[in-house]
Design an enzyme around this catalytic site. Structure first.
Site, PDB file in Angstrom:
ATOM      1  N   GLY A  14       0.718  -1.165   0.166  1.00  0.00           N
ATOM      2  CA  GLY A  14       0.195   0.084  -0.128  1.00  0.00           C
ATOM      3  C   GLY A  14       0.936   1.335  -0.115  1.00  0.00           C
ATOM      4  N   ARG A  75       0.652  -4.918  -5.149  1.00  0.00           N
ATOM      5  CA  ARG A  75       0.950  -6.044  -4.297  1.00  0.00           C
ATOM      6  C   ARG A  75       1.034  -7.297  -5.344  1.00  0.00           C
ATOM      7  NH1 ARG A  75      -0.552  -4.115   0.673  1.00  0.00           N
ATOM      8  NH2 ARG A  75      -2.369  -2.707   0.780  1.00  0.00           N
ATOM      9  N   ASP A 106       5.402  -5.029   6.112  1.00  0.00           N
ATOM     10  CA  ASP A 106       5.456  -6.315   6.518  1.00  0.00           C
ATOM     11  C   ASP A 106       5.528  -7.264   5.288  1.00  0.00           C
ATOM     12  OD1 ASP A 106       2.603  -6.195   6.272  1.00  0.00           O
ATOM     13  OD2 ASP A 106       2.552  -7.291   8.492  1.00  0.00           O
ATOM     14  N   THR A 129       4.176   2.547   5.533  1.00  0.00           N
ATOM     15  CA  THR A 129       2.847   2.148   5.716  1.00  0.00           C
ATOM     16  C   THR A 129       2.067   2.895   6.549  1.00  0.00           C
ATOM     17  OG1 THR A 129       1.445   0.537   6.499  1.00  0.00           O
ATOM     18  CG2 THR A 129       3.585   0.538   7.198  1.00  0.00           C
ATOM     19  N   ASP A 131      -0.212   2.259   8.284  1.00  0.00           N
ATOM     20  CA  ASP A 131      -0.589   1.481   9.374  1.00  0.00           C
ATOM     21  C   ASP A 131       0.135   1.650  10.763  1.00  0.00           C
ATOM     22  OD1 ASP A 131      -2.702   0.968   7.999  1.00  0.00           O
ATOM     23  OD2 ASP A 131      -2.464  -1.251   7.998  1.00  0.00           O
ATOM     24  N   ASP A 133       2.517  -0.360  11.636  1.00  0.00           N
ATOM     25  CA  ASP A 133       2.405  -1.861  12.202  1.00  0.00           C
ATOM     26  C   ASP A 133       3.541  -2.876  12.161  1.00  0.00           C
ATOM     27  OD1 ASP A 133       2.153  -2.076   9.467  1.00  0.00           O
ATOM     28  OD2 ASP A 133       0.533  -3.497   9.687  1.00  0.00           O
ATOM     29  N   ARG A 175      -5.299  -2.348   8.955  1.00  0.00           N
ATOM     30  CA  ARG A 175      -5.683  -3.786   8.949  1.00  0.00           C
ATOM     31  C   ARG A 175      -5.771  -4.670  10.070  1.00  0.00           C
ATOM     32  NH1 ARG A 175      -3.573  -5.887   3.672  1.00  0.00           N
ATOM     33  NH2 ARG A 175      -1.780  -4.736   4.516  1.00  0.00           N
TER      34      ARG A 175
HETATM   35  O1  F6P Z   1      -1.496  -1.281   4.688  1.00  0.00           O
HETATM   36  C1  F6P Z   1      -2.051  -0.154   4.392  1.00  0.00           C
HETATM   37  C2  F6P Z   1      -3.646  -0.252   4.120  1.00  0.00           C
HETATM   38  O2  F6P Z   1      -4.050   1.096   3.605  1.00  0.00           O
HETATM   39  C3  F6P Z   1      -4.338  -0.979   5.201  1.00  0.00           C
HETATM   40  O3  F6P Z   1      -4.646   0.126   6.275  1.00  0.00           O
HETATM   41  C4  F6P Z   1      -5.657  -1.401   4.559  1.00  0.00           C
HETATM   42  O4  F6P Z   1      -6.280  -2.411   5.228  1.00  0.00           O
HETATM   43  C5  F6P Z   1      -5.109  -1.897   3.155  1.00  0.00           C
HETATM   44  O5  F6P Z   1      -3.854  -1.038   3.101  1.00  0.00           O
HETATM   45  C6  F6P Z   1      -5.917  -1.501   1.911  1.00  0.00           C
HETATM   46  O6  F6P Z   1      -5.191  -1.810   0.929  1.00  0.00           O
HETATM   47  P1  F6P Z   1      -5.596  -1.858  -0.579  1.00  0.00           P
HETATM   48  O7  F6P Z   1      -5.225  -0.459  -0.915  1.00  0.00           O
HETATM   49  O8  F6P Z   1      -4.928  -2.974  -1.373  1.00  0.00           O
HETATM   50  O9  F6P Z   1      -7.039  -2.239  -0.631  1.00  0.00           O
END
Ligand code: F6P
Length: 327
Positions: A14, A75, A106, A129, A131, A133, A175
């Site tokens: 992300g 991803r 991660d 990120t 998050d 995390d 997440r």
């Molecule tokens: O990892 C960052 C994040 O924004 C999380 O907070 C969220 O759950 C996820 O990515 C959403 O991912 P995507 O943009 O691939 O739907």
């Protein structure tokens, strides 16, 4: 490990505000040390497809203030396969790239770690990120900006909540980690904050909301982390509250990807610049299989294996503060 002469840089997973500032710092450190630098587009997927471009100090002008990542991100499912990773390795060899800086979360570090074991290829990571995390760093790039975006949005929601005497459930990203929810909740004066580290359940929320009403509150904000179990179906939660507490009129706002965009805050720009320089310094010291992070405002490093353990410890002091100030 041989000292690298040509370094590749990519952003993966992300996106997060400040990734551009980190790329810029990596590229300019390479120029500073007379190293070549190659940008890899679309993260680990671009590595597999050989989507490379030579970068120099001027290629990264005017990007420190820009959100997103100009190298783009992805991803990659292909990188989960050995065939994919082998293709990536061949492309790196053909391009004479000796080492990589990967900016991501991660998932990115887990992929990098496998790649290092399979091909003995030097990689250093930078945590990017929203998050927050990642283990081994107090802050990840993008988190501070996302927090400020969330607080600004919740402040606006408070205005309308207050005008209509309503309860708003505001879903923020995270997440598995409640850092955005907890900190934005405190900063925006939320009545309740639901985070995955606690998973307090629906009954406790009802009790607390009914106490709030009795104490004279006319409007309320509940900040819900997307990863929290009872928040997973936030619209269902709104119905549940309206069914059980008739005095409440409930509305839902999901902030979503707005939290991932926007110009990075000063903090994120400085953090990204420090970690970008730190990553190239580490590669030149012959280090690999590590993530550069910030702990007590000092640039530091941890092995990827530590970084990907995640940081889901509850900050008890913050929870106590949130409880006291929402009375
Ligand atoms: O990892 C960052 C994040 O924004 C999380 O907070 C969220 O759950 C996820 O990515 C959403 O991912 P995507 O943009 O691939 O739907």
């Amino acid at each position: 490990m041989k000292i690298p002469k040509k370094i590749g840089v990519l952003t993966s997973g992300g996106d997060a505000p400040g990734m551009n500032a980190a790329i810029r710092a990596v590229v300019r450190s390479c120029t500073y040390y007379n190293l070549e630098c190659v940008g890899v587009y679309r993260g680990l997927q671009g590595l597999i497809e050989g989507d490379f471009e030579d970068l120099n100090a001027r290629s990264v002008k005017n990007i420190i203030n820009r959100g997103g990542t100009f190298l783009k991100s992805a991803r990659s499912k292909d990188f989960l396969t050995f065939e994919g990773r082998k293709k990536a390795f061949n492309n790196l060899q053909n391009e004479n790239i000796d080492a990589l800086v990967v900016i991501g979360g991660d998932g990115t570090f887990a992929g990098a770690s496998v790649f290092i074991k399979e091909f003995n290829f030097p990689i250093v990571g930078i945590p990017g990120t929203i998050d927050n995390d990642i283990n081994g760093t107090d802050y990840t790039i993008g988190y501070d900006t996302a927090l400020n975006t969330a607080v600004e949005a919740i402040d606006k929601i408070r205005d309308t909540a207050n005008s209509h005497n309503r309860l708003f459930l505001v879903e923020v990203m995270g997440r598995d980690a409640g850092d955005i929810a907890l900190n934005a909740g405190i900063a925006a004066g939320a009545e309740e904050i639901l985070i995955p580290e606690q998973n307090l359940g629906r009954e406790r929320l009802l009790e607390s909301l009914s106490r709030s009403k009795k104490s004279g509150k006319t409007s309320s904000i509940v900040v819900v982390c997307e990863g929290d179990q009872i928040g997973k179906n936030i619209f269902g939660l709104a119905e549940y509250i309206e069914e059980n507490l008739k005095e409440y009129e409930v509305r839902v706002t999901v902030l979503g990807h707005i939290q991932r965009g926007g110009s990075p805050s000063c903090y994120d720009r400085v953090l990204a610049s420090r970690l970008g320089v730190g990553a190239v310094d580490a590669l030149l010291r012959g280090e690999t299989n590590i993530m550069i992070g910030i702990v007590h405002n000092r640039v530091t490093s941890v092995p990827f294996s530590e970084a990907i353990k995640g940081s889901n410890e509850i900050d008890e002091e913050l929870i106590r503060v949130a409880d006291i100030i929402s009375i």
